[in-house]
Design a protein around this motif. Structure first.
Motif, PDB file in Angstrom:
ATOM      1  N   GLU A   1       0.843  -1.200   0.000  1.00  0.00           N
ATOM      2  CA  GLU A   1       0.000   0.000   0.000  1.00  0.00           C
ATOM      3  C   GLU A   1       0.875   1.245   0.000  1.00  0.00           C
ATOM      4  O   GLU A   1       2.066   1.177   0.315  1.00  0.00           O
ATOM      5  N   PHE A   2       0.265   2.387  -0.314  1.00  0.00           N
ATOM      6  CA  PHE A   2       0.976   3.652  -0.206  1.00  0.00           C
ATOM      7  C   PHE A   2       1.427   3.872   1.241  1.00  0.00           C
ATOM      8  O   PHE A   2       0.798   3.392   2.175  1.00  0.00           O
TER       9      PHE A   2
ATOM     10  N   ARG B   1       3.386  11.599  -3.008  1.00  0.00           N
ATOM     11  CA  ARG B   1       2.425  10.612  -3.501  1.00  0.00           C
ATOM     12  C   ARG B   1       2.520   9.273  -2.773  1.00  0.00           C
ATOM     13  O   ARG B   1       2.344   8.218  -3.376  1.00  0.00           O
TER      14      ARG B   1
ATOM     15  N   PRO C   1      -3.391   5.181  -9.657  1.00  0.00           N
ATOM     16  CA  PRO C   1      -3.585   4.643  -8.299  1.00  0.00           C
ATOM     17  C   PRO C   1      -3.604   5.716  -7.213  1.00  0.00           C
ATOM     18  O   PRO C   1      -4.471   5.696  -6.335  1.00  0.00           O
ATOM     19  N   PHE C   2      -2.683   6.656  -7.295  1.00  0.00           N
ATOM     20  CA  PHE C   2      -2.633   7.679  -6.244  1.00  0.00           C
ATOM     21  C   PHE C   2      -3.805   8.653  -6.364  1.00  0.00           C
ATOM     22  O   PHE C   2      -4.398   9.059  -5.362  1.00  0.00           O
TER      23      PHE C   2
ATOM     24  N   ARG D   1      -6.800   6.994  -4.970  1.00  0.00           N
ATOM     25  CA  ARG D   1      -6.747   6.916  -3.519  1.00  0.00           C
ATOM     26  C   ARG D   1      -7.053   8.269  -2.887  1.00  0.00           C
ATOM     27  O   ARG D   1      -7.687   8.354  -1.833  1.00  0.00           O
ATOM     28  N   GLU D   2      -6.597   9.331  -3.530  1.00  0.00           N
ATOM     29  CA  GLU D   2      -6.843  10.668  -3.005  1.00  0.00           C
ATOM     30  C   GLU D   2      -8.256  11.150  -3.322  1.00  0.00           C
ATOM     31  O   GLU D   2      -8.642  12.247  -2.926  1.00  0.00           O
TER      32      GLU D   2
END
Ligand code: ADP
Length: 334
Positions: free
Chosen positions: A178-179, A213, A299-300, A303-304
């Motif tokens: 995961e981030f 990010r 993806p980022f 997610r944001e």
């Protein structure tokens, strides 16, 4: 004058080997993944058995290669590295399999890119440490069975969804990266600034982390840029002010989005009226590969909560509109 900052400079620089953790215990974040792999590694060492095959997935730059290089070092075994994109036929994989020493690790990056024939050739190798090789052609063709030394396969992919179920099932350990949190990235900045002998204020470290990010590779690239800026435009110390100026100059915004991220959002907003727009159409407009968008850019942003994926394509969210300084169309009248 400072070096110019071309559009993709931040992402395209060579990876600095000095910054890559050498052993798992130096890795920061990913705690639950780390603990599960740690248990498996310790058990394999204590029993003197090869470690089970491991599949790692997640967006680029989150530590898949780092895990794959730290694990064999911790185990004290050899590592071979191959890329799925370069293994066009079973014969390309053969030398890796026959060279694999007992208990050693074979890392295959971009494993989702393996052609079907190579994938199927790998099944018995992974399951029974055995391969079937066909010699000769036509009526003279015969299959020879060859035993391999037990080894560990580590596969990395940006999306597990791209892997066939039979391949996925042959990995005993499957982990999703995961981030990273801003806290974890701040720790990485401070650790790496020390390695680079670059004085960094804590507030500057937090600023760099917050603009990265959720990704260690990005944090390292931003740190190197900020460090260059500090050397060239200040006295070498990375203060908060220096970090802010350097990041602004390279086109990184308050959420850490770079120019590529923002052109993606701008394209959906202006060319496709906020969407929904298909990823192929967006990629075509931006003159990039659809895979780059789905694997690296989206993806980022997803997610944001700046974009959403719908059955008809990507749509910009209210938050996305606001981030670009626009009023969302369906904003409740206030
Ligand atoms: P991936 O293989 O997922 O694309 P990498 O493993 O190459 O990503 O990670 C990119 C860089 O980020 C590495 O060179 C390393 O310096 C840094 N990095 C990755 N994971 C960590 C971690 N857990 N702790 C510290 N640095 C990390």
């Amino acid at each position: 004058t400072p070096p110019p900052a071309p559009a993709n400079m931040l992402e395209s620089r060579e990876e600095d080997p000095a910054l890559r953790p050498k052993h798992m215990k130096e890795m920061i974040g990913q705690r639950s993944v780390y603990e599960r792999i740690r248990v498996a590694v310790d058990a394999a060492m204590m029993r003197g058995e090869p470690l089970g095959h491991i599949l790692l997935d997640g967006p680029p730059g989150l530590g898949k290669t780092t895990f794959a290089t730290c694990i064999p070092r911790d185990l004290g075994v050899e590592l071979q590295i191959a890329s799925g994109a370069a293994l066009a036929a079973p014969k390309d994989l053969l030398p890796y399999l026959t060279n694999a020493q007992e208990g050693s690790v074979l890392f295959i990056d971009e494993i989702h890119r393996l052609p079907k024939a190579v994938e199927e050739f790998m099944y018995p190798a992974m399951e029974d440490f055995r391969i079937d090789i066909t010699l000769g052609e036509g009526v003279n063709a015969r299959t020879v069975n060859m035993n391999l030394r037990p080894f560990t396969m580590i596969g990395a992919t940006t999306r597990t969804g791209l892997l066939s179920a039979p391949l996925r099932d042959r990995f005993q350990i499957r982990e999703h990266l995961e981030f990273y949190t801003d806290e974890e990235l701040t720790t990485i900045v401070l650790r790496n600034a020390a390695i680079l002998k670059c004085p960094v204020e804590e507030a500057a470290a937090r600023k760099i982390a917050g603009c990265s990010r959720g990704t260690p590779r990005v944090v390292n690239n931003r740190l190197r840029w900020v460090r260059d800026f500090a050397t060239s435009r200040a006295d070498g110390e990375v203060t908060l002010e220096v970090a802010e100026k350097a990041l602004a100059m390279s086109g990184v915004d308050s959420l850490g989005l770079d120019r590529q991220d923002r052109s993606y959002l701008e394209t959906i907003l202006r060319v496709f009226n906020g969407g929904p727009a298909g990823v192929d159409a967006i990629a075509h407009t931006l003159n990039t590969a659809p895979d780059t968008l789905t694997d690296e850019v989206e993806p980022f942003l997803l997610r944001e909560g700046l974009v959403v994926r719908t059955s008809r394509g990507r749509k910009i969210t209210n938050r996305g509109y606001e981030h670009l300084g626009e009023t969302p169309p369906e904003a409740p009248a206030g």
